[in-house]
Write a protein that holds these residues in place. Structure first.
Motif, PDB file in Angstrom:
ATOM      1  N   ALA A 115       0.839  -1.195   0.000  1.00  0.00           N
ATOM      2  CA  ALA A 115       0.000   0.000   0.000  1.00  0.00           C
ATOM      3  C   ALA A 115       0.880   1.253   0.000  1.00  0.00           C
ATOM      4  N   PRO A 116       0.434   2.300  -0.691  1.00  0.00           N
ATOM      5  CA  PRO A 116      -0.885   2.451  -1.326  1.00  0.00           C
ATOM      6  C   PRO A 116      -0.928   2.022  -2.795  1.00  0.00           C
ATOM      7  N   PHE A 117       0.239   1.692  -3.375  1.00  0.00           N
ATOM      8  CA  PHE A 117       0.265   1.484  -4.821  1.00  0.00           C
ATOM      9  C   PHE A 117       0.003   0.040  -5.242  1.00  0.00           C
ATOM     10  N   ASN A 118      -0.392  -0.798  -4.290  1.00  0.00           N
ATOM     11  CA  ASN A 118      -0.916  -2.108  -4.681  1.00  0.00           C
ATOM     12  C   ASN A 118      -2.346  -1.982  -5.185  1.00  0.00           C
ATOM     13  N   ASP A 119      -2.888  -0.794  -5.103  1.00  0.00           N
ATOM     14  CA  ASP A 119      -4.229  -0.494  -5.626  1.00  0.00           C
ATOM     15  C   ASP A 119      -4.060   0.181  -6.991  1.00  0.00           C
ATOM     16  N   LEU A 120      -4.569  -0.483  -8.034  1.00  0.00           N
ATOM     17  CA  LEU A 120      -4.435   0.024  -9.401  1.00  0.00           C
ATOM     18  C   LEU A 120      -5.012   1.432  -9.536  1.00  0.00           C
ATOM     19  N   LYS A 121      -6.131   1.692  -8.908  1.00  0.00           N
ATOM     20  CA  LYS A 121      -6.764   3.005  -9.062  1.00  0.00           C
ATOM     21  C   LYS A 121      -5.924   4.120  -8.439  1.00  0.00           C
ATOM     22  N   VAL A 122      -5.245   3.827  -7.358  1.00  0.00           N
ATOM     23  CA  VAL A 122      -4.378   4.838  -6.748  1.00  0.00           C
ATOM     24  C   VAL A 122      -3.202   5.133  -7.671  1.00  0.00           C
ATOM     25  N   TYR A 136      10.315   0.763   0.026  1.00  0.00           N
ATOM     26  CA  TYR A 136       9.982   2.072  -0.545  1.00  0.00           C
ATOM     27  C   TYR A 136       8.606   1.979  -1.185  1.00  0.00           C
ATOM     28  N   ASP A 137       7.979   3.131  -1.346  1.00  0.00           N
ATOM     29  CA  ASP A 137       6.745   3.204  -2.126  1.00  0.00           C
ATOM     30  C   ASP A 137       7.035   3.736  -3.518  1.00  0.00           C
ATOM     31  N   ILE A 138       8.052   4.597  -3.602  1.00  0.00           N
ATOM     32  CA  ILE A 138       8.441   5.207  -4.870  1.00  0.00           C
ATOM     33  C   ILE A 138       9.947   5.072  -5.026  1.00  0.00           C
ATOM     34  N   LEU A 146      -3.370   8.860   3.288  1.00  0.00           N
ATOM     35  CA  LEU A 146      -2.840   8.324   2.033  1.00  0.00           C
ATOM     36  C   LEU A 146      -1.411   8.862   1.846  1.00  0.00           C
ATOM     37  N   THR A 147      -0.454   8.058   2.268  1.00  0.00           N
ATOM     38  CA  THR A 147       0.941   8.473   2.305  1.00  0.00           C
ATOM     39  C   THR A 147       1.805   7.508   1.501  1.00  0.00           C
ATOM     40  N   ALA A 148       2.773   8.068   0.774  1.00  0.00           N
ATOM     41  CA  ALA A 148       3.748   7.269   0.030  1.00  0.00           C
ATOM     42  C   ALA A 148       5.142   7.789   0.355  1.00  0.00           C
ATOM     43  N   TYR A 149       6.062   6.867   0.639  1.00  0.00           N
ATOM     44  CA  TYR A 149       7.423   7.232   1.023  1.00  0.00           C
ATOM     45  C   TYR A 149       8.376   7.098  -0.170  1.00  0.00           C
ATOM     46  N   TYR A 150       9.143   8.153  -0.359  1.00  0.00           N
ATOM     47  CA  TYR A 150      10.057   8.210  -1.494  1.00  0.00           C
ATOM     48  C   TYR A 150      11.485   8.453  -0.997  1.00  0.00           C
ATOM     49  N   PRO A 151      12.241   7.395  -0.705  1.00  0.00           N
ATOM     50  CA  PRO A 151      13.651   7.566  -0.344  1.00  0.00           C
ATOM     51  C   PRO A 151      14.479   7.804  -1.606  1.00  0.00           C
ATOM     52  N   THR A 152      15.310   8.816  -1.597  1.00  0.00           N
ATOM     53  CA  THR A 152      16.052   9.161  -2.800  1.00  0.00           C
ATOM     54  C   THR A 152      17.360   9.861  -2.432  1.00  0.00           C
TER      55      THR A 152
END
Length: 557
Positions: free
Chosen positions: A313-320, A443-445, A393-399
């Motif tokens: 989650a959250p990007f295991n949901d196609l619509k998100v 990571y999410d992204i 609705l949070t996504a973590y982006y380590p970069t």
């Protein structure tokens, strides 16, 4: 004109600043700039080369953890390893054809499973070891050995099933499945060969001190600052179309100059001879400067992209995923951050890549909000972010913060996502932590660019077999697993028919648009600027765009 200064003093000043860190051929050619000869050699071809000069080039902060070809996957990997290593095959920068280099010829069995290479004679590694069939076999075996932990090259030749030494000059390579991209990827700098003695006796040294057959040997790698090379005087086996004998340059230095302004200004002030990765904001002015020459190419392969982790989650949901892809104004961000110098990506291959198919990725905020509502993220918290079951609705982006424009892109996407109600948390872990999180999938992204001279990048980046496991590092950053994508890209890499391959890759690209495993942002440009008065013969490789200095020479320094 450029100011010329004492090079030793200037170099020390720079280094001590804050760390700088056989299918259809024509479509494979790089899209070359019309100015200053595109990706062709710099300087006047009629000039008589001057030997024993020095050349210093400033590159960006994306320093790979290893400079060994098979042990890095970074944008600057070939730039640092190519002076030390040669490849078996050469991709002609003018025609796109594959030509002999360390292999003098090759044949392919009718079923596409066996490649028999006859190797060039008289080639030696800089430690005196002979280049022969046993050395070639040792390199291929080393690349696919799990202990090597090759982050990319092992995936590139995943069908490799072993090889047989026929005689000293002949190696028969066996593949588990037909692989149409095999010869073409062998031309890349990531497949430069290293000494079989080093592989056998000191594999732990290869990462930081690879011993190759190349035109230079390594003097010193000062991490975060510079890589210094000196000429291999025994070298006499450059690729087709290059000069005979050793390199013209006596010494060659790559400076790690992470800050865009510092890097470009170092060229303008005469402190370096050339700069790689000319920042977008400087490209237009560089082209207008009569003292600056430009080498430019659209990198074939995959656009710069934000990959969305489809396994959690959250990007295991196609619509998100679809909502974020359609709700971000990619064109506006690319224009703003990159000063109109880069093309907004239209799919999952860059426009210079074989079998590229243009797709439509519309920007539609209304549709994005509708998709998020349908996914159940209908409420908002006091900060304006969407919530569901009391969770934001949070996504973590380590970069990495090493490249300024990537940070700017991240911040602009973050701002646009907030308007949709999506909280993107940008994190800047250490390089080691980032590497560990990328490998573990924490990571999410995840973001990056993958340059390659074949559309097989779609297999590398999206086939489920390339999801990283404890046994093997894969390149499927979105961790996508889709039977249709797997089928299309596998069949495409196995077919020997060009039209069938193109049709399969078109289907794969369309399917990826539906699945939205990533946000393609722009087609990458490799732009090198150099002092036209003093730098000659500098060029960009075609198989993987990077500065190539074997033919380069300098005057007046």
């Amino acid at each position: 004109m450029f100011a010329r200064r004492g090079r030793a003093l200037v170099r020390m000043t720079l280094v001590n600043k804050k760390t700088w860190t056989a299918l259809a051929l024509a479509p494979l050619l790089l899209l070359l700039s019309a100015c200053a000869g595109g990706a062709g050699p710099s300087g006047s071809e009629s000039s008589t080369p001057v030997r024993n000069g020095s050349l210093t080039i400033g590159t960006n902060g994306q320093e790979p953890p290893c400079i060994a070809p098979a042990e890095n996957a970074g944008l600057n990997g070939p730039e640092l390893s190519r002076p030390l290593t040669d490849s078996v095959i050469y991709e002609n920068p003018k025609t796109g054809k594959l030509e002999p280099w360390l292999a003098s010829s090759w044949t392919i069995s009718p079923d596409g499973l066996d490649y028999t290479f006859t190797l060039r004679k008289g080639v030696t590694f800089s430690d005196g070891q002979k280049w022969d069939a046993a050395a070639f076999k040792a390199n291929l075996d080393y690349i696919v050995n799990p202990a090597t932990k090759s982050p990319m090259s092992a995936s590139y030749i995943a069908p490799y099933a072993g090889s047989t030494v026929v005689n000293a000059d002949t190696l028969k390579v066996h593949l588990s499945t037909p692989y149409s991209a095999f010869l073409r990827v062998l031309a890349q700098g990531f497949f430069g060969v290293v000494s079989p003695k080093e592989i056998a006796d000191a594999p732990g040294n290869i990462c930081a001190d690879p011993i190759g057959t190349g035109p230079f040997t390594l003097v010193k790698w000062t991490k975060g600052q510079s890589v210094e090379y000196t000429r291999n005087d025994a070298y006499n086996w450059g690729p087709p179309g290059t000069h005979t004998g050793a390199a013209y340059l006596k010494t060659y230095t790559v400076l790690i100059l992470a800050e865009d302004a510092t890097r470009y200004n170092a060229l303008a002030s005469g402190q370096v001879d050339a700069v790689d990765w000319v920042p977008a904001q400087s490209i237009a002015s560089a082209k207008q400067n009569s003292s600056i020459g430009i080498l430019q190419a659209t990198t074939p392969g995959h656009p710069f992209t934000w990959w969305l982790n489809t396994t959690r989650a959250p990007f295991n949901d196609l619509k998100v995923r679809q909502a974020l892809v359609t709700g971000i104004d990619r064109a506006q961000i690319v224009k703003s951050v990159l000063f109109g110098q880069y093309k907004t990506a239209t799919g999952f291959l860059t426009s210079s890549t074989l079998d590229y198919a243009k797709n439509d990725i519309p920007f539609n905020v209304t549709k994005a909000n509708q998709l998020l509502d349908e996914a159940g993220w209908t409420k908002r918290d006091s900060a304006g972010y969407r919530t569901k079951d009391g969770k934001r609705l949070t996504a973590y982006y380590p970069t990495s913060s090493a490249i300024a424009y990537r940070v700017q892109i991240a911040e602009q996407i973050q701002a646009q996502a907030k308007k949709l109600g999506v909280d993107i948390e940008i994190q800047y872990p250490t390089a080691q932590q980032l590497s560990e999180r990328t490998i573990s999938g924490d990571y999410d992204i995840n973001s990056g660019i993958w340059g390659t001279n074949t559309p097989d990048i779609l297999w590398l980046k999206y086939d489920s077999k390339n999801i990283t496991t404890p046994q093997r590092i894969g390149l499927n950053s979105s961790r996508l697993s889709d039977p249709k994508v797997d089928q299309y890209v596998q069949e495409a890499r196995e077919t020997t028919d060009a039209s069938t391959q193109a049709a399969l890759y078109e289907k794969a690209q369309a399917r990826l648009i539906e699945l939205a495993p990533a946000i393609p942002l722009f087609d990458d440009q490799r732009v090198v600027a150099y002092n036209k008065d003093t730098v000659h013969g500098l060029s960009l490789e075609t198989a993987y765009p990077a500065p190539y200095v074997f033919d380069a020479w300098t005057s007046g320094n």
